[in-house]
Design a protein around this motif. Structure first.
Motif, short mmCIF file in Angstrom:
data_model
loop_
_atom_site.label_atom_id
_atom_site.label_comp_id
_atom_site.label_asym_id
_atom_site.label_seq_id
_atom_site.Cartn_x
_atom_site.Cartn_y
_atom_site.Cartn_z
N ALA A 1 0.83 -1.21 0.00
CA ALA A 1 0.00 0.00 0.00
C ALA A 1 0.86 1.26 0.00
O ALA A 1 0.55 2.25 -0.66
N VAL A 2 1.96 1.22 0.76
CA VAL A 2 2.87 2.36 0.79
C VAL A 2 3.52 2.55 -0.58
O VAL A 2 3.62 3.68 -1.09
N GLU A 3 3.94 1.47 -1.21
CA GLU A 3 4.57 1.56 -2.54
C GLU A 3 3.60 2.12 -3.58
O GLU A 3 4.01 2.84 -4.49
N ASP A 4 2.32 1.78 -3.45
CA ASP A 4 1.33 2.34 -4.37
C ASP A 4 1.23 3.86 -4.24
O ASP A 4 1.00 4.57 -5.24
N GLU A 5 1.42 4.38 -3.04
CA GLU A 5 1.36 5.83 -2.83
C GLU A 5 2.52 6.54 -3.50
O GLU A 5 2.42 7.74 -3.81
N TRP A 6 3.62 5.84 -3.74
CA TRP A 6 4.78 6.46 -4.37
C TRP A 6 4.48 6.89 -5.81
O TRP A 6 5.17 7.75 -6.36
N LEU A 7 3.47 6.30 -6.42
CA LEU A 7 3.15 6.62 -7.81
C LEU A 7 2.80 8.09 -8.01
O LEU A 7 2.92 8.63 -9.11
N ALA A 8 2.36 8.75 -6.94
CA ALA A 8 1.95 10.15 -7.05
C ALA A 8 3.12 11.13 -6.90
O ALA A 8 2.93 12.34 -7.05
N LEU A 9 4.32 10.63 -6.64
CA LEU A 9 5.47 11.50 -6.41
C LEU A 9 6.06 12.01 -7.72
O LEU A 9 5.79 11.48 -8.80
N GLU A 10 6.89 13.04 -7.61
CA GLU A 10 7.63 13.54 -8.77
C GLU A 10 8.59 12.46 -9.27
O GLU A 10 8.96 11.54 -8.54
N GLU A 11 9.01 12.57 -10.53
CA GLU A 11 9.73 11.48 -11.19
C GLU A 11 10.95 11.00 -10.42
O GLU A 11 11.09 9.79 -10.17
N ASN A 12 11.88 11.89 -10.07
CA ASN A 12 13.09 11.44 -9.40
C ASN A 12 12.78 10.78 -8.06
O ASN A 12 13.39 9.77 -7.70
N GLN A 13 11.83 11.34 -7.33
CA GLN A 13 11.46 10.78 -6.04
C GLN A 13 10.81 9.40 -6.21
O GLN A 13 11.14 8.44 -5.51
N ARG A 14 9.89 9.32 -7.18
CA ARG A 14 9.18 8.07 -7.43
C ARG A 14 10.14 6.96 -7.87
O ARG A 14 10.11 5.85 -7.33
N LEU A 15 10.99 7.29 -8.85
CA LEU A 15 11.88 6.26 -9.38
C LEU A 15 12.98 5.89 -8.39
O LEU A 15 13.42 4.74 -8.36
N ALA A 16 13.42 6.85 -7.57
CA ALA A 16 14.41 6.53 -6.54
C ALA A 16 13.87 5.46 -5.59
O ALA A 16 14.59 4.51 -5.24
N LEU A 17 12.62 5.60 -5.20
CA LEU A 17 12.02 4.64 -4.28
C LEU A 17 11.69 3.32 -4.97
O LEU A 17 12.04 2.24 -4.48
N ARG A 18 11.05 3.39 -6.13
CA ARG A 18 10.58 2.16 -6.77
C ARG A 18 11.73 1.30 -7.30
O ARG A 18 11.68 0.08 -7.24
N LYS A 19 12.77 1.94 -7.78
CA LYS A 19 13.89 1.16 -8.32
C LYS A 19 14.77 0.58 -7.21
O LYS A 19 15.27 -0.54 -7.32
N THR A 20 14.96 1.33 -6.13
CA THR A 20 15.80 0.81 -5.05
C THR A 20 15.10 -0.31 -4.29
O THR A 20 15.77 -1.25 -3.84
N ILE A 21 13.78 -0.25 -4.14
CA ILE A 21 13.10 -1.34 -3.44
C ILE A 21 13.19 -2.63 -4.25
O ILE A 21 13.34 -3.72 -3.69
N VAL A 22 13.15 -2.52 -5.57
CA VAL A 22 13.29 -3.71 -6.42
C VAL A 22 14.68 -4.32 -6.23
O VAL A 22 14.83 -5.55 -6.06
N VAL A 23 15.72 -3.49 -6.26
CA VAL A 23 17.08 -3.98 -6.06
C VAL A 23 17.20 -4.64 -4.69
O VAL A 23 17.75 -5.74 -4.56
N PHE A 24 16.68 -3.98 -3.68
CA PHE A 24 16.83 -4.48 -2.31
C PHE A 24 16.14 -5.83 -2.14
O PHE A 24 16.65 -6.72 -1.46
N LYS A 25 14.98 -5.99 -2.77
CA LYS A 25 14.24 -7.25 -2.64
C LYS A 25 14.86 -8.37 -3.47
O LYS A 25 14.93 -9.52 -3.03
#
Length: 406
Positions: A163-187
């Motif tokens: 649910a938290v990750e879904d909320e990231w979709l509303a962020l600005e590009e750099n902020q959104r991609l920083a979170l979404r791409k790093t969580i993928v790497v980490f997992k």
């Protein structure tokens, strides 16, 4: 023994030494400070459990209560009668919830503005039940009530995090991609390595590219704010360390390549914690000597994983290897001290200590940023490089929005 954190030649080599965040809570100063920690906001995530059967309720509450605040309700009426107080991060509903069953209760929740977007887990006796099928069709998580405690905790954490990750979709590009791409790497990184897949440093560096761009564009407050509620504690800590370490490097004038090394090193510095049993990693009480030895082994596990990454810079290894070392040689794993520790490691140690202090964990409340900075200053010159601590402190206290985000 307790642990607060249980949490580079590519860079210019300045003068100084390093300490690491290891067991500040076990020191006399740490014990006194933890006693005064009531000033900090200590809001654990809240879960509502709607379960009419007392024994089932006990089986749910026991493994979840060390990590979450729990409110229980015997039926739908009691749930909707709660008219004030904190909102939940998750609602768990049993299939037999009175008066009309779990399916009816979920429909009513989705018609209620307060709970319209709250994550829901349905609980059933069998994954072959009609309730389980209904949950699947609705895209909701299903929990079989006989699931082992650790599986229960993992399902709950995954549901909250999604649910938290879904909320990231509303962020600005750099902020959104920083979170979404790093969580993928980490997992995915540990699993890919265990599966024998080829891992190139360039792919990990690309995930941190957007993080560095956000640092250079003064956009990191939203990254820090929006990662807070993610339920993977190790990822939250590592991402915060990556952001603040890159910000630290940017403030002292390091270049793009160096900032990428700092951010990747911060993201991966604790990756070895995937090998630490969850009952030790998230233990609410003190660790025994044997458990502490297992916890400390995360440094070696991190290095083993990072060594499998092709073309990795030495600086990334240095951050993982030395962020728990101390100026006076009492750190771990190698007892390095003085000139054995370079600027990169000293910076990483400072940010790791700050991150550990201000993290919310099951075994401690978070320090407020100013309290954490005072604590670090009071640790004295034997642990952290106080010259760099002063620079880090000035950097944070000069940015009000950053302090609020932390």
């Amino acid at each position: 023994m307790t642990s607060l954190d249980r949490a580079g030649t590519e860079l210019v080599n300045l003068n100084g030494v390093i300490a690491g965040a290891v067991d500040e809570e076990s020191t006399p100063l740490g014990k006194r400070f933890f006693g005064a920690c009531s000033r900090s906001k200590y809001n654990r995530k809240l879960i509502f459990i709607v379960e009419p059967w007392i024994e089932h309720k006990k089986r749910l509450v026991a493994p979840l209560s060390p990590r979450y605040d729990i409110e229980t309700f015997p039926d739908e009426t009691a749930l909707f009668a709660r008219s004030s107080g904190r909102l939940p991060s998750l609602i768990m509903i049993d299939e037999s919830t009175p008066p009309d069953g779990g399916e009816a209760a979920i429909r009513q929740l989705r018609l209620t503005p307060t709970f319209k977007s709250t994550p829901i887990i349905g609980m059933t006796r069998s994954k072959m039940s009609s309730f389980a099928s209904t949950l699947h069709e609705a895209g909701l998580d299903c929990l079989v009530t006989s699931a082992p405690p650790q599986s229960l905790v993992e399902i709950v954490a995954r549901c909250i995090s999604r649910a938290v990750e879904d909320e990231w979709l509303a962020l600005e590009e750099n902020q959104r991609l920083a979170l979404r791409k790093t969580i993928v790497v980490f997992k995915e990184l540990p699993e890919k390595i265990l599966n024998g897949e080829s891992i190139k440093y360039e792919a990990i560096r690309e995930s941190c590219h957007y993080l560095v761009e956000a640092v250079r564009g003064n956009e990191i407050d939203q990254i820090l704010k929006n990662v807070k509620n993610h339920d993977n504690y190790s990822y939250v800590h590592s991402l915060r360390v990556a952001v603040l370490l890159a910000h630290f490097g940017n403030e002292i004038g390091l270049g793009q390549d160096e900032l990428l090394i700092l951010s990747v090193g911060g993201l991966l510095h604790d990756i070895g914690k995937v090998a630490i049993p969850p009952d030790i990693l998230n233990k609410p009480g003190q660790l025994s000597d044997q458990e502490w030895a297992v916890m400390r082994s995360h440094v070696d596990r991190s290095l083993e994983l990072i060594q499998c990454v092709e073309n990795r810079p030495r600086g990334v290894m240095t951050i993982a290897a030395q962020h728990h070392e101390k100026l006076d040689g009492t750190g771990y794993p190698n007892g390095l001290k003085g000139s054995d520790l370079n600027e990169l490691a000293r910076m990483a140690a400072i940010v790791d200590v700050f991150g550990a202090l201000t993290d919310l964990r099951v075994y401690k409340p978070p320090f407020m940023p100013a309290e954490a900075l005072d604590y670090m200053r009071n640790m004295g010159p034997d642990h952290l490089d106080q010259r760099l601590v002063k620079m880090f402190r000035s950097m944070l206290l000069d940015t009000a929005s950053l302090l609020r985000a932390i």
